[in-house]
Design an enzyme around this catalytic site. Structure first.
Site, PDB file in Angstrom:
ATOM      1  N   ARG A 167      -5.028  27.384 -10.323  1.00  0.00           N
ATOM      2  CA  ARG A 167      -5.800  28.336 -11.385  1.00  0.00           C
ATOM      3  C   ARG A 167      -5.499  29.651 -11.466  1.00  0.00           C
ATOM      4  O   ARG A 167      -6.466  30.479 -11.593  1.00  0.00           O
ATOM      5  CB  ARG A 167      -7.227  27.794 -11.563  1.00  0.00           C
ATOM      6  CG  ARG A 167      -7.531  26.329 -11.508  1.00  0.00           C
ATOM      7  CD  ARG A 167      -6.524  25.528 -12.613  1.00  0.00           C
ATOM      8  NE  ARG A 167      -6.748  24.030 -12.391  1.00  0.00           N
ATOM      9  CZ  ARG A 167      -5.919  23.203 -13.182  1.00  0.00           C
ATOM     10  NH1 ARG A 167      -5.117  23.620 -14.033  1.00  0.00           N
ATOM     11  NH2 ARG A 167      -6.299  21.988 -12.888  1.00  0.00           N
ATOM     12  N   ASN A 209      -8.716  22.646  -2.301  1.00  0.00           N
ATOM     13  CA  ASN A 209      -7.788  21.554  -2.111  1.00  0.00           C
ATOM     14  C   ASN A 209      -6.784  21.840  -0.736  1.00  0.00           C
ATOM     15  O   ASN A 209      -5.928  22.427  -0.971  1.00  0.00           O
ATOM     16  CB  ASN A 209      -6.962  21.346  -3.313  1.00  0.00           C
ATOM     17  CG  ASN A 209      -7.713  20.596  -4.354  1.00  0.00           C
ATOM     18  OD1 ASN A 209      -8.694  19.959  -4.213  1.00  0.00           O
ATOM     19  ND2 ASN A 209      -7.548  21.213  -5.726  1.00  0.00           N
ATOM     20  N   LYS A 286     -14.244  21.238   0.649  1.00  0.00           N
ATOM     21  CA  LYS A 286     -14.397  20.201  -0.559  1.00  0.00           C
ATOM     22  C   LYS A 286     -13.910  18.843  -0.243  1.00  0.00           C
ATOM     23  O   LYS A 286     -12.841  18.723   0.289  1.00  0.00           O
ATOM     24  CB  LYS A 286     -13.210  20.713  -1.688  1.00  0.00           C
ATOM     25  CG  LYS A 286     -13.022  19.840  -2.731  1.00  0.00           C
ATOM     26  CD  LYS A 286     -12.098  20.044  -3.871  1.00  0.00           C
ATOM     27  CE  LYS A 286     -11.919  19.347  -4.983  1.00  0.00           C
ATOM     28  NZ  LYS A 286     -10.854  19.996  -6.087  1.00  0.00           N
ATOM     29  N   GLU A 290     -12.173  14.428  -6.399  1.00  0.00           N
ATOM     30  CA  GLU A 290     -10.783  14.803  -6.938  1.00  0.00           C
ATOM     31  C   GLU A 290      -9.585  14.440  -5.869  1.00  0.00           C
ATOM     32  O   GLU A 290      -8.776  15.185  -5.606  1.00  0.00           O
ATOM     33  CB  GLU A 290     -10.525  16.023  -7.477  1.00  0.00           C
ATOM     34  CG  GLU A 290     -11.605  16.599  -8.532  1.00  0.00           C
ATOM     35  CD  GLU A 290     -11.404  17.795  -9.196  1.00  0.00           C
ATOM     36  OE1 GLU A 290     -11.758  17.817 -10.595  1.00  0.00           O
ATOM     37  OE2 GLU A 290     -11.251  18.548  -8.594  1.00  0.00           O
ATOM     38  N   ARG A 323     -19.021  21.889  -0.459  1.00  0.00           N
ATOM     39  CA  ARG A 323     -19.274  22.018  -2.047  1.00  0.00           C
ATOM     40  C   ARG A 323     -19.806  20.863  -2.444  1.00  0.00           C
ATOM     41  O   ARG A 323     -19.669  19.719  -2.200  1.00  0.00           O
ATOM     42  CB  ARG A 323     -17.757  22.092  -2.732  1.00  0.00           C
ATOM     43  CG  ARG A 323     -17.098  23.626  -2.361  1.00  0.00           C
ATOM     44  CD  ARG A 323     -15.834  23.644  -2.805  1.00  0.00           C
ATOM     45  NE  ARG A 323     -15.533  24.126  -4.200  1.00  0.00           N
ATOM     46  CZ  ARG A 323     -14.900  23.480  -5.396  1.00  0.00           C
ATOM     47  NH1 ARG A 323     -14.425  22.253  -5.079  1.00  0.00           N
ATOM     48  NH2 ARG A 323     -14.874  24.047  -6.299  1.00  0.00           N
ATOM     49  N   ARG A 335     -20.545  12.021 -15.641  1.00  0.00           N
ATOM     50  CA  ARG A 335     -20.043  12.944 -14.642  1.00  0.00           C
ATOM     51  C   ARG A 335     -21.086  14.157 -14.475  1.00  0.00           C
ATOM     52  O   ARG A 335     -21.128  14.496 -13.257  1.00  0.00           O
ATOM     53  CB  ARG A 335     -18.937  13.317 -15.134  1.00  0.00           C
ATOM     54  CG  ARG A 335     -18.400  14.596 -14.073  1.00  0.00           C
ATOM     55  CD  ARG A 335     -16.777  14.851 -14.317  1.00  0.00           C
ATOM     56  NE  ARG A 335     -16.401  16.346 -13.939  1.00  0.00           N
ATOM     57  CZ  ARG A 335     -15.534  16.821 -14.220  1.00  0.00           C
ATOM     58  NH1 ARG A 335     -14.450  16.177 -14.740  1.00  0.00           N
ATOM     59  NH2 ARG A 335     -15.084  18.246 -14.033  1.00  0.00           N
ATOM     60  N   LYS A 359     -21.408  24.899  -8.440  1.00  0.00           N
ATOM     61  CA  LYS A 359     -20.845  25.469  -9.504  1.00  0.00           C
ATOM     62  C   LYS A 359     -21.950  25.876 -10.538  1.00  0.00           C
ATOM     63  O   LYS A 359     -23.032  25.348 -10.494  1.00  0.00           O
ATOM     64  CB  LYS A 359     -19.841  24.689 -10.014  1.00  0.00           C
ATOM     65  CG  LYS A 359     -18.460  24.471  -9.353  1.00  0.00           C
ATOM     66  CD  LYS A 359     -17.382  23.810 -10.165  1.00  0.00           C
ATOM     67  CE  LYS A 359     -16.076  23.627  -9.066  1.00  0.00           C
ATOM     68  NZ  LYS A 359     -15.029  22.930 -10.046  1.00  0.00           N
ATOM     69  N   ASP A 364     -17.767  21.837 -15.371  1.00  0.00           N
ATOM     70  CA  ASP A 364     -16.599  22.507 -14.250  1.00  0.00           C
ATOM     71  C   ASP A 364     -16.050  23.744 -15.086  1.00  0.00           C
ATOM     72  O   ASP A 364     -15.021  23.936 -15.681  1.00  0.00           O
ATOM     73  CB  ASP A 364     -15.051  21.635 -14.282  1.00  0.00           C
ATOM     74  CG  ASP A 364     -14.559  22.302 -13.475  1.00  0.00           C
ATOM     75  OD1 ASP A 364     -14.849  23.154 -12.487  1.00  0.00           O
ATOM     76  OD2 ASP A 364     -13.250  21.780 -13.116  1.00  0.00           O
ATOM     77  N   GLU A 392      -9.776  29.895 -15.755  1.00  0.00           N
ATOM     78  CA  GLU A 392      -9.134  28.249 -15.969  1.00  0.00           C
ATOM     79  C   GLU A 392      -9.245  27.992 -17.330  1.00  0.00           C
ATOM     80  O   GLU A 392      -8.399  27.370 -17.860  1.00  0.00           O
ATOM     81  CB  GLU A 392      -9.522  27.485 -14.900  1.00  0.00           C
ATOM     82  CG  GLU A 392      -9.268  26.094 -15.122  1.00  0.00           C
ATOM     83  CD  GLU A 392      -9.825  25.065 -13.896  1.00  0.00           C
ATOM     84  OE1 GLU A 392     -10.434  25.387 -13.108  1.00  0.00           O
ATOM     85  OE2 GLU A 392      -9.309  23.829 -13.800  1.00  0.00           O
ATOM     86  N   TRP A 542     -11.659  12.634 -17.241  1.00  0.00           N
ATOM     87  CA  TRP A 542     -10.601  13.534 -17.318  1.00  0.00           C
ATOM     88  C   TRP A 542     -10.046  13.575 -18.804  1.00  0.00           C
ATOM     89  O   TRP A 542      -9.060  14.313 -18.956  1.00  0.00           O
ATOM     90  CB  TRP A 542      -9.564  13.528 -16.344  1.00  0.00           C
ATOM     91  CG  TRP A 542      -9.848  13.947 -15.052  1.00  0.00           C
ATOM     92  CD1 TRP A 542     -11.194  14.102 -14.627  1.00  0.00           C
ATOM     93  CD2 TRP A 542      -8.938  13.645 -13.715  1.00  0.00           C
ATOM     94  NE1 TRP A 542     -11.180  14.487 -13.202  1.00  0.00           N
ATOM     95  CE2 TRP A 542      -9.900  14.179 -12.768  1.00  0.00           C
ATOM     96  CE3 TRP A 542      -7.807  13.228 -13.474  1.00  0.00           C
ATOM     97  CZ2 TRP A 542      -9.164  14.340 -11.315  1.00  0.00           C
ATOM     98  CZ3 TRP A 542      -7.162  13.450 -12.265  1.00  0.00           C
ATOM     99  CH2 TRP A 542      -7.995  13.816 -11.244  1.00  0.00           C
TER     100      TRP A 542
END
Lengths: 700, 700
Positions: A167, A209, A286, A290, A323, A335, A359, A364, A392, A542
């Protein structure tokens, strides 16, 4: 060669260009001498910055003296500077890294004192003082007291070890891992200066990630080299921890946090990290989100996982930031509800050196989201904010969107927990729940692009983020003005229209992308451009259709009692408002309600017409911004003017693309004509669906 | 902010800094007026460059006049400038883009005339004139005639559409595909200026490991935007063509070049490309090599494939450049022989708009290779040279290796085809075989790094490549001196030692990596660091043991009659020399011969001792270079001095790593002690074998 573009934005807001003569003379007269001992690298950095700034702004080098005999600057801590120790400057009440700037006579001379309890506070005070000059504020009776209520003001870099940036829309990662630790790019120093100038005091170097290789000795040595550059600027290095690292680089068979071998591995690893970086900040994690590994892989809770790491770094003063952005596609529920459901039961179960990073909203980083229901709901667990600075979901770098306005909207939102007035800002600064630890993080928009952020105006988002992390009560409009003055010009004929343009830019992008509370409608994977038709694939949440739920009857996600009841996660007064079709703020209408196409909105237009109206208004606002900018050419160098103009052109084209594609798609449900006077989409829906962007940046 | 590093190398050799006063006055007196009409974008660019240069070097802006009345510059073509048309300046014999610089009196005034038959020649002449000033050469009786014998002087960018660069060590791709065509980074212009200044007139934007997406309309539009920027600078855009594109983006079932549908598809595609880029140069193709698709997939020859594409671009004046770098792992024969065996039988079978591009040596850009046996062996097929500027096998950007010396060595090698004196340079310029087309290509070492090439001294390789492509007879030492003077300083106390350091740098890297003709001994995949132990894996000729063949008896690849007989591919006199253990130049000893460990080399040392001696000498030379550079601090800005010093430190560390790892490994075969006085490897062989570099740059 002399570069084709002399002004390229590299200098950011630390653009120390000569002031107009009258201002210059006034300031120069007040800064003829300097009393500033420099017994530490941080004070050396502060003095270097001061001299660089005064030289650039005033063509002035104050005389270094030990005793004041003319108008002077006196700078330091009570420990480093005896002249400061003699005054009561109100330093006692300051938080760490706070500072004061005071006017005091010394030896009968008018003197400006910049003082703090610690060296980083002095550095911050110097940057503040230079900002006063850059923005041409009066020095006369200067009397500034600055003390942040947020301890950790952090950038999160989603940077990979191959230098790609997840991103990222500003080139590639600043960290040249291959040449580290032996070569220290001078840009690392400029990065530290820029961050220190706005109070950012922590940086997570690597992607959430995460890659376990980062925790091997060769990479720790590289990270240590960066930490050494950043340290004088008060910036502590954090790393992301891959939960399965004990297996991947440790040779263990499990990463179960209840396993003594795993616990021991992390303790030894923490000790190793601190040998490389003695003031290492800690780990950002994290987990179980995901596809990332985590404690739930072993039937443990997030608290179990966080606490194991917390115990490992505790002896060294480290922090674990865990997170809350977790959701499982196996869970059939909305979600938006999952982080709350997962974390609220864990309140009180985390070690005291754990922060949970949430967040700003429950989905998101959408163009607009209501504040996350977790804020206020975990009184015993320090919650950190995670904003996204990189765009993003907002068109990437070429869309001019000033995020300060949105950060302010979120920070000022009232959680009503435990009572009215408990804003998100007050949750974060600990004043509501007496958090012992406080933090605000921003996902960085910085990369190797010469202008740092991919676009001149993207720098404003970095700036506003840092300033709001220092003081979440600041006005985003004031910050925009500060930034414009420092970055471009103090001329009111320039400042006023540019600030106005910035302040309406966030509403514009919401209008042309996701008006009235719509969300998650972007292209799949890369998140570039409109994709309201996205469906199928590995998981429902998604897709776009999961979120907009358009049908013949209407559009929107019913999160009231009749739907997912996500509203119930908010405090009762907030839930009552959001859950009531009549009272919900229209900006969140379709976030919480499934609404008929012919529903009458506040404007008097039916919903379908209002959608079309707002999509179109978004495009029109961008066109206005273009017109404004065109008229401002006389006030700005040709190079930056040209870049901004070119990007606004791209933004207009893409705003129209969003509008046209969205209208073409939703019209297949509404079956209604466009209101009179509104142009139909330029292309067919099939055309918009056919567009592909296999190499969109930031997606790897 | 003022960058921490004011001098960062961005200006390259076009660093128009003020000359010393005496020089400045002399030049300024000769350039008080300027006669230069600018009826074309190229002439505008030439004039802009001239004024930029004179302003920087001399603080001078010559007066624009129509008639000379004081010492003047008169610049243009006979068509654009009437003052030029009146003289016989010797323009008739010039090749395209050639130019003259002459001294002539006009109206009784001393005048310097820069003239050419075409506008790009004028631009080149202006750059040459500025170089005369930059290097402080006398203007007095200036009399320069420059005419290149090489028509296409090309950069090959191995840049991918996601902006990664295969074998790139200077950041990422300059081409910001996402923002193209709407935003034109000013750096594109500086790229074009830098290339034009050294005569480069063609650029292949994309990787030879090609992506068919590049040939879709959205990307052609982006490439066209770049072509528009480059056009005034005389640079034509080429693209790589993926042979299977008709299947991948064309929806066809085959890419067989004999299939009429495929032929038609390419014809239509070529027409489309030329609609976007009217002066498109043509296609560069890597086919049936290292996994790339090609005509052999359908039982056709390389000529069949190349000719199909040549027919497609022929109506538009396009060229097809077909790479000879092909080898099959199914073929049991010596990899060094395969390109020759594949292509020589095809001589005469290619269309007249095809060039075959041959790497300088038969393996793959090793630190040193003998010249490729194809040079001279295809009299009916124009052969182009492919040099590598990026240092894939040479330690990446941080090793200071001046490649000009090696380019010169290859260009001056005598092929003896058809007779003595037929150097590689004369093959390339067409004088031996009367080639109608001529070309030299270099795999670019340029990326987003601020200094363009990843290191200050890497710029010299770009520079030397371009100048040698213009004139392959130039001396690499002279070019090094030119570059040093333009880039750093004219002070002889600086120029002399730096040129000496550059001139020995290539021998040094050969010594510490692959002495005495050893080759292909680097780490697998990323090619970073030593890996003489590499074996196994998918194909033998991707290992190191395939090439060094060390055993208890000796080391080296027997390419004589008793071995693969690759020597037989050279002309008989060359084959006789290379194939004779007594006559082979020692630098190619182990390239052509398997030699016993106790073989007596020219120094009197046995082979094993000589190997150790050379490995060590390589490291020592780097240490000398470090010492030289340290002593030169007074002559160069602190920023660039620091960067070069830091990189030399890295080079020393890595040179020692190469030496120690290689000695530790080969000693397991030689079973001999190190000669007296030579330090043993610092670590065990197992240590060196254990090192991993999963994120080494340039490997994706």
């Amino acid at each position: 060669m002399q570069p084709a573009a002399a002004e390229d934005g590299y200098e950011l807001w630390l653009r120390y260009r000569p002031l107009p003569a009258d201002q210059r003379d006034r300031y120069a007269g007040a800064t003829t001498q300097l009393v500033m001992p420099t017994p530490s690298p941080t004070l050396v950095a502060a003095k270097d910055e001061l001299l660089r700034g005064l030289n650039g702004l005033l063509s002035q080098q104050p005389a270094a003296v030990e005793s004041v005999s003319a108008p002077a600057l006196v700078i330091g801590t009570p420990q480093s500077n005896a002249q400061i120790a003699q005054f009561d400057l109100g330093l006692k009440g300051l938080a760490a890294q706070g500072y004061v700037i005071r006017h005091r006579p010394i030896n009968g001379q008018a003197t400006v004192i910049i003082a703090a309890n610690d060296d980083v506070g002095v550095l911050y005070g110097v940057f503040h003082f230079l900002r006063v000059l850059q923005t041409q504020q009066p020095l006369g009776n200067i009397n500034i007291t600055e003390s942040s209520r947020i301890q950790l003001r952090m950038l999160n870099h989603w940077d990979n070890l191959d230098r790609t940036v997840e991103r990222g829309y500003a080139g590639f990662s600043l960290w040249d891992w291959h040449k580290l630790p032996d070569y220290l790019d001078p840009r690392y120093t400029d990065y530290a200066r820029a961050n220190a100038s706005i109070g950012i005091n922590a940086t997570v170097l690597t992607n959430v990630n995460a890659n376990a290789t980062m925790l091997t000795a060769p990479y720790l040595e590289k990270a240590a080299a960066l930490a050494n550059v950043f340290r004088p600027y008060g910036i502590r290095v954090f790393l992301t921890a891959r939960f399965s690292a004990p297996v991947e680089i440790g040779g263990l068979k499990t990463a179960d946090p209840a396993d003594p071998g795993v616990q021991q591995w992390w303790k030894a690893k923490a000790a190793e990290v601190y040998k490389f970086i003695p003031d290492f900040g800690g780990f950002l994690v994290k987990a179980n989100s995901e596809g990332q590994p985590g404690p739930q892989d072993y039937g443990r809770t997030h608290a179990d996982g966080a606490n194991m790491l917390a115990d490992a770094v505790k002896p060294f003063g480290g922090t674990v930031i865990w997170r809350a952005f977790v959701y499982s596609h196996e869970q059939p529920d909305d979600r938006a509800k999952q982080a709350y459901d997962e974390f609220v039961p864990l309140d009180g179960k985390f070690r005291d050196n754990v922060l949970v990073q949430v967040k700003n909203g429950a989905i998101d980083f959408q163009p607009r989201e209501p504040f996350h229901p977790l804020f206020g709901a975990m009184p015993k667990t320090p919650l950190a904010m995670e904003f996204q600075i990189t765009k993003e979901y907002l068109g990437f770098a070429t869309h001019l969107v000033y995020l300060g306005a949105f950060y302010e909207e979120v920070l000022r939102a009232d959680t009503y927990r435990p009572r009215q007035g408990s804003t998100v800002a007050k949750i974060l600064d600990g004043s509501v729940h007496n958090y012992a630890r406080t933090a605000i993080a921003g996902v960085a928009n910085i990369g190797t692009d010469r202008n740092w952020s991919g676009a001149q105006f993207e720098q404003a988002n970095w700036y506003a983020f840092g300033r709001l992390a220092w003081n979440p009560m600041l006005s985003s409009k004031d910050l925009a003005e500060e930034w414009v003055r420092m970055t471009f010009s103090n001329d009111p004929q320039f400042v006023k229209p540019v600030v106005a343009m910035m302040m309406k830019s966030h509403e514009a992008v919401v209008d042309y992308m996701t008006p009235l509370g719509l969300h998650h409608l972007m292209g799949r994977g890369h998140h570039y451009g409109p994709g309201p038709w996205v469906e199928g694939g590995p998981r429902a949440d998604w897709t776009s259709v999961y979120y907009h739920r358009a049908d013949a009857n209407g559009i929107g996600f019913d999160r009231t009692k009749t739907g997912s009841n996500a509203v119930a996660q908010y405090a009762p007064p907030v839930a009552a408002q959001f859950g009531d079709l009549k009272r919900v703020p229209e900006q969140f209408l379709l976030w919480f309600h499934h609404v008929p196409w012919d529903y009458r909105t506040k404007s008097g237009r039916i919903l379908w017409d209002e959608l079309v109206y707002r999509y179109t208004r978004g495009v029109d606002t961008v066109r206005e911004m273009e017109g404004t900018w065109q008229g401002l050419a006389p006030f700005v160098d040709a190079e930056r003017h040209h870049e901004v103009a070119a990007f606004l052109k791209i933004q207009e084209k893409e705003a129209k693309w969003w509008r046209d594609a969205s209208i073409a798609y939703f019209q297949t449900f509404s079956k209604r004509p466009l209101p009179a006077g509104f142009a139909p989409p330029e292309h067919s829906l099939d055309y918009y669906k056919s567009l592909e962007f296999p190499y969109a940046p930031g997606h790897h």
